[in-house]
Design a protein around this motif. Structure first.
Motif, PDB file in Angstrom:
ATOM      1  N   THR A 185       7.329  14.014  -5.446  1.00 42.58           N
ATOM      2  CA  THR A 185       7.722  14.094  -4.271  1.00 42.58           C
ATOM      3  C   THR A 185       7.308  15.016  -2.857  1.00 42.58           C
ATOM      4  O   THR A 185       6.965  14.809  -1.743  1.00 42.58           O
ATOM      5  N   ASN A 186       6.647  16.028  -3.507  1.00 46.89           N
ATOM      6  CA  ASN A 186       5.899  16.532  -3.086  1.00 46.89           C
ATOM      7  C   ASN A 186       4.639  16.317  -2.319  1.00 46.89           C
ATOM      8  O   ASN A 186       3.921  15.544  -2.888  1.00 46.89           O
ATOM      9  N   ALA A 187       4.013  17.157  -1.027  1.00 47.49           N
ATOM     10  CA  ALA A 187       2.684  17.131  -0.416  1.00 47.49           C
ATOM     11  C   ALA A 187       1.495  17.719  -1.625  1.00 47.49           C
ATOM     12  O   ALA A 187       2.078  17.987  -1.892  1.00 47.49           O
ATOM     13  N   CYS A 215      -1.028  10.491   3.400  1.00 46.29           N
ATOM     14  CA  CYS A 215      -2.391   9.782   3.106  1.00 46.29           C
ATOM     15  C   CYS A 215      -3.512  10.471   1.486  1.00 46.29           C
ATOM     16  O   CYS A 215      -3.021  11.245   0.807  1.00 46.29           O
ATOM     17  N   ASN A 216      -4.038   9.240   1.588  1.00 41.50           N
ATOM     18  CA  ASN A 216      -4.307   8.957  -0.420  1.00 41.50           C
ATOM     19  C   ASN A 216      -5.261  10.094  -0.403  1.00 41.50           C
ATOM     20  O   ASN A 216      -5.850  10.429  -1.371  1.00 41.50           O
ATOM     21  N   TYR A 217      -5.491  10.585   0.664  1.00 40.32           N
ATOM     22  CA  TYR A 217      -7.523  11.726   0.886  1.00 40.32           C
ATOM     23  C   TYR A 217      -6.930  12.785   1.010  1.00 40.32           C
ATOM     24  O   TYR A 217      -7.762  13.395   0.334  1.00 40.32           O
ATOM     25  N   CYS A 218      -6.228  12.703   2.452  1.00 38.77           N
ATOM     26  CA  CYS A 218      -6.097  15.061   2.447  1.00 38.77           C
ATOM     27  C   CYS A 218      -4.617  15.541   1.757  1.00 38.77           C
ATOM     28  O   CYS A 218      -4.088  16.043   1.477  1.00 38.77           O
ATOM     29  N   GLU A 219      -4.017  14.098   1.711  1.00 36.29           N
ATOM     30  CA  GLU A 219      -2.550  14.388   0.887  1.00 36.29           C
ATOM     31  C   GLU A 219      -1.303  15.789   1.867  1.00 36.29           C
ATOM     32  O   GLU A 219      -0.784  16.152   0.991  1.00 36.29           O
ATOM     33  N   ASN A 220      -1.684  15.626   3.092  1.00 32.21           N
ATOM     34  CA  ASN A 220      -1.007  16.453   3.683  1.00 32.21           C
ATOM     35  C   ASN A 220      -0.294  15.940   5.007  1.00 32.21           C
ATOM     36  O   ASN A 220       0.869  16.004   5.392  1.00 32.21           O
ATOM     37  N   ASN A 221      -0.945  15.027   5.409  1.00 30.08           N
ATOM     38  CA  ASN A 221      -0.386  14.138   6.479  1.00 30.08           C
ATOM     39  C   ASN A 221       0.510  12.456   6.637  1.00 30.08           C
ATOM     40  O   ASN A 221       0.136  12.040   5.928  1.00 30.08           O
ATOM     41  N   LEU A 269       0.628  -1.448   0.081  1.00 33.76           N
ATOM     42  CA  LEU A 269      -0.114  -0.064   0.095  1.00 33.76           C
ATOM     43  C   LEU A 269       0.968   0.877  -0.316  1.00 33.76           C
ATOM     44  O   LEU A 269       0.594   2.068  -0.847  1.00 33.76           O
ATOM     45  N   THR A 270       2.166   1.128   1.165  1.00 31.75           N
ATOM     46  CA  THR A 270       2.963   1.968   0.968  1.00 31.75           C
ATOM     47  C   THR A 270       3.467   2.883  -0.603  1.00 31.75           C
ATOM     48  O   THR A 270       3.189   4.067  -1.237  1.00 31.75           O
ATOM     49  N   ALA A 271       3.807   1.634  -1.775  1.00 26.99           N
ATOM     50  CA  ALA A 271       4.509   1.925  -2.471  1.00 26.99           C
ATOM     51  C   ALA A 271       3.555   2.273  -3.151  1.00 26.99           C
ATOM     52  O   ALA A 271       3.517   2.711  -4.707  1.00 26.99           O
ATOM     53  N   MET A 272       1.775   2.086  -3.522  1.00 22.28           N
ATOM     54  CA  MET A 272       0.562   2.560  -3.975  1.00 22.28           C
ATOM     55  C   MET A 272       0.610   4.025  -3.758  1.00 22.28           C
ATOM     56  O   MET A 272      -0.138   4.463  -4.866  1.00 22.28           O
ATOM     57  N   CYS A 273       0.637   4.435  -2.394  1.00 28.33           N
ATOM     58  CA  CYS A 273       0.651   5.586  -2.334  1.00 28.33           C
ATOM     59  C   CYS A 273       0.627   7.071  -3.378  1.00 28.33           C
ATOM     60  O   CYS A 273       1.556   7.023  -4.286  1.00 28.33           O
ATOM     61  N   VAL A 274      -0.408   7.855  -3.460  1.00 27.08           N
ATOM     62  CA  VAL A 274      -0.047   9.018  -4.304  1.00 27.08           C
ATOM     63  C   VAL A 274       1.392  10.051  -4.510  1.00 27.08           C
ATOM     64  O   VAL A 274       1.583  10.811  -4.752  1.00 27.08           O
ATOM     65  N   GLY A 275       2.210   9.992  -3.070  1.00 26.28           N
ATOM     66  CA  GLY A 275       3.029  10.908  -2.796  1.00 26.28           C
ATOM     67  C   GLY A 275       3.485   9.896  -1.733  1.00 26.28           C
ATOM     68  O   GLY A 275       3.130   8.260  -1.582  1.00 26.28           O
ATOM     69  N   VAL A 276       5.153  10.779  -1.135  1.00 25.29           N
ATOM     70  CA  VAL A 276       5.836   9.440  -0.101  1.00 25.29           C
ATOM     71  C   VAL A 276       5.262   9.650   1.029  1.00 25.29           C
ATOM     72  O   VAL A 276       5.121   9.990   1.826  1.00 25.29           O
ATOM     73  N   GLU A 277       4.650   8.628   1.578  1.00 31.07           N
ATOM     74  CA  GLU A 277       3.761   6.997   2.473  1.00 31.07           C
ATOM     75  C   GLU A 277       3.087   8.590   3.115  1.00 31.07           C
ATOM     76  O   GLU A 277       2.681   9.029   4.111  1.00 31.07           O
ATOM     77  N   GLU A 289      -9.973  -7.572   2.169  1.00 29.74           N
ATOM     78  CA  GLU A 289     -10.556  -7.575   0.622  1.00 29.74           C
ATOM     79  C   GLU A 289      -8.977  -6.694   0.354  1.00 29.74           C
ATOM     80  O   GLU A 289      -9.414  -5.569   1.052  1.00 29.74           O
ATOM     81  N   TRP A 290      -8.462  -7.126  -0.048  1.00 30.67           N
ATOM     82  CA  TRP A 290      -7.341  -6.582  -0.683  1.00 30.67           C
ATOM     83  C   TRP A 290      -8.026  -4.946  -1.369  1.00 30.67           C
ATOM     84  O   TRP A 290      -7.267  -3.910  -1.067  1.00 30.67           O
ATOM     85  N   GLU A 291      -8.552  -5.317  -2.292  1.00 29.86           N
ATOM     86  CA  GLU A 291      -8.771  -3.944  -3.306  1.00 29.86           C
ATOM     87  C   GLU A 291      -9.451  -2.596  -2.275  1.00 29.86           C
ATOM     88  O   GLU A 291      -9.927  -1.771  -2.577  1.00 29.86           O
ATOM     89  N   ASN A 292     -10.605  -3.132  -0.814  1.00 30.54           N
ATOM     90  CA  ASN A 292     -11.247  -2.379   0.094  1.00 30.54           C
ATOM     91  C   ASN A 292      -9.269  -1.445   0.393  1.00 30.54           C
ATOM     92  O   ASN A 292     -10.227  -0.772   1.260  1.00 30.54           O
ATOM     93  N   TYR A 293      -8.521  -1.105   0.578  1.00 28.21           N
ATOM     94  CA  TYR A 293      -7.416  -0.903   1.358  1.00 28.21           C
ATOM     95  C   TYR A 293      -6.963   0.407   1.176  1.00 28.21           C
ATOM     96  O   TYR A 293      -6.602  -0.190  -0.298  1.00 28.21           O
ATOM     97  N   ILE A 294      -6.768   1.427   1.685  1.00 25.23           N
ATOM     98  CA  ILE A 294      -5.975   2.597   1.039  1.00 25.23           C
ATOM     99  C   ILE A 294      -5.952   3.116   2.339  1.00 25.23           C
ATOM    100  O   ILE A 294      -5.633   2.840   3.566  1.00 25.23           O
ATOM    101  N   LEU A 295      -4.371   3.443   2.084  1.00 25.75           N
ATOM    102  CA  LEU A 295      -3.296   4.060   3.550  1.00 25.75           C
ATOM    103  C   LEU A 295      -3.800   5.527   3.950  1.00 25.75           C
ATOM    104  O   LEU A 295      -4.169   6.344   2.604  1.00 25.75           O
ATOM    105  N   ALA A 296      -4.526   5.538   4.677  1.00 30.87           N
ATOM    106  CA  ALA A 296      -4.301   7.209   4.822  1.00 30.87           C
ATOM    107  C   ALA A 296      -4.356   7.603   6.326  1.00 30.87           C
ATOM    108  O   ALA A 296      -3.601   7.041   7.323  1.00 30.87           O
ATOM    109  N   CYS A 297      -4.217   9.163   6.756  1.00 31.20           N
ATOM    110  CA  CYS A 297      -3.444   9.730   8.180  1.00 31.20           C
ATOM    111  C   CYS A 297      -4.620   9.336   9.025  1.00 31.20           C
ATOM    112  O   CYS A 297      -5.668   8.858   9.183  1.00 31.20           O
ATOM    113  N   LYS A 298      -4.357   9.127  10.188  1.00 34.38           N
ATOM    114  CA  LYS A 298      -5.063   8.981  11.287  1.00 34.38           C
ATOM    115  C   LYS A 298      -6.795   9.834  11.099  1.00 34.38           C
ATOM    116  O   LYS A 298      -7.604   9.270  11.809  1.00 34.38           O
ATOM    117  N   THR A 299      -6.014  11.386  11.263  1.00 34.96           N
ATOM    118  CA  THR A 299      -7.054  12.013  11.198  1.00 34.96           C
ATOM    119  C   THR A 299      -8.369  12.188  10.465  1.00 34.96           C
ATOM    120  O   THR A 299      -9.596  11.913  10.114  1.00 34.96           O
TER     121      THR A 299
END
Ligand SMILES: [Zn+2]
Length: 302
Positions: free
Chosen positions: A268-270, A71-77, A61-69, A97-107
């Protein structure tokens, strides 16, 4: 929000997920399955093989992130949590289910999205039904037709528009959407994650915009340098980790090296959505169009 590149999960981890899901699915009534899903999730790294499986899942999931680790939702944290897109409290059948996972921040995961979700009811209609998983007895979702954009499978930029041209940096429904169903999906996603109501995010997007602008200007300066001295002057202004210009090497080679370093800084920028929207909206804003026109043409592919 951007769509994640698809990736297959590690096969050993996939087998572990299937076994855990089979356990949930065979656990009786809907309420029993939700309870079992929560219990197994809480102990996911304690059951046999769980720690290794989830280490691989997190790495994939980390390798799939839209940036460097990021959050794929807010792209900030920092993305710390394995988030269920369809929450396990309403969709226990998707807990492992694998396709139901995404990395996100705690917020994003716990403060905003939490167990909340909505589906279209009836399925394929334009009518949203918000699920209320805190009710008891726990209600069974009427459909699984998601009213939330699922960035593992869908392109959020098809539904959403980040206002770069107008300078507000808030999200809205894409102006070209015509279907009420798609508009409802865009609006619900913005509302659930409060993508436009978090001042820290709008401010950070503005800063990201200025960062990208400056990097495009740097690219143009590198491209237009006529001598090693001119290029060295630019490099001196850039981040300290830029290597010095090697005057023994051909100027073109050194220009390319500097431009690739700037590309890495951009990628690699947020807030990568700001970058994608700058490309998409460049013809609406003469200044942005000019920055891209002066930078190497390949910048439009970054
Ligand atoms: Zn977040």
């Amino acid at each position: 929000m951007l769509q994640l590149n698809p990736k297959a999960v590690d096969p050993t981890a996939a087998a572990h997920l299937t076994a855990q899901q089979t356990d949930v699915d065979g656990s009786g009534s809907f309420s029993d399955r939700v309870e079992r899903a929560q219990g197994l999730w809480d102990r996911k790294t304690k059951v046999a093989g769980g720690a290794a499986a989830f280490q691989r899942i997190k790495a994939d999931l980390t390798a799939m992130c839209v940036g460097v680790e990021i959050c794929n939702y807010c792209e900030n944290n920092e993305a710390t949590d394995v988030e269920h897109i369809f929450p396990k409290s309403s969709f226990p059948e998707r807990t492992f289910e694998w396709e139901n996972y995404i990395l996100a921040c705690k917020t994003c995961n716990t403060t905003y999205k939490s167990d909340d979700y909505a589906v279209f009811d009836p399925a394929h209609s334009g009518t949203i039904k918000e699920l209320t998983p805190r009710d008891r007895p726990r209600p069974v979702p009427p459909t699984d037709d998601s009213a939330f954009i699922t960035p593992r499978l869908e392109d959020p930029l098809y539904f959403l528009w980040l206002d770069v041209a107008g300078g507000t940096f808030v999200f809205s429904e894409h102006p070209l959407l015509t279907s009420s169903r798609e508009k409802a999906k865009a609006a619900y996603t913005i509302k659930l994650l409060q993508l436009s109501d978090r001042p820290a995010l709008t401010e950070a997007r503005k800063k990201a915009f200025l960062f990208y602008r400056d990097r495009l200007r740097d690219c143009a300066e590198a491209e237009q340098a006529k001598t090693h001295t001119q290029l060295a002057r630019l490099v001196a202004k850039l981040e300290p980790d830029h290597e010095r210009v090697d005057r023994a090497k051909p100027l073109r080679q050194e220009q390319d090296r500097v431009i690739q370093a700037i590309r890495r800084a951009i990628q690699t920028n947020a807030h990568p959505t700001v970058w994608h929207e700058m490309k998409r909206q460049r013809q609406l804003v003469p200044a942005i169009d000019r920055w891209f026109a002066q930078a190497p043409a390949e910048a439009l592919t970054w």
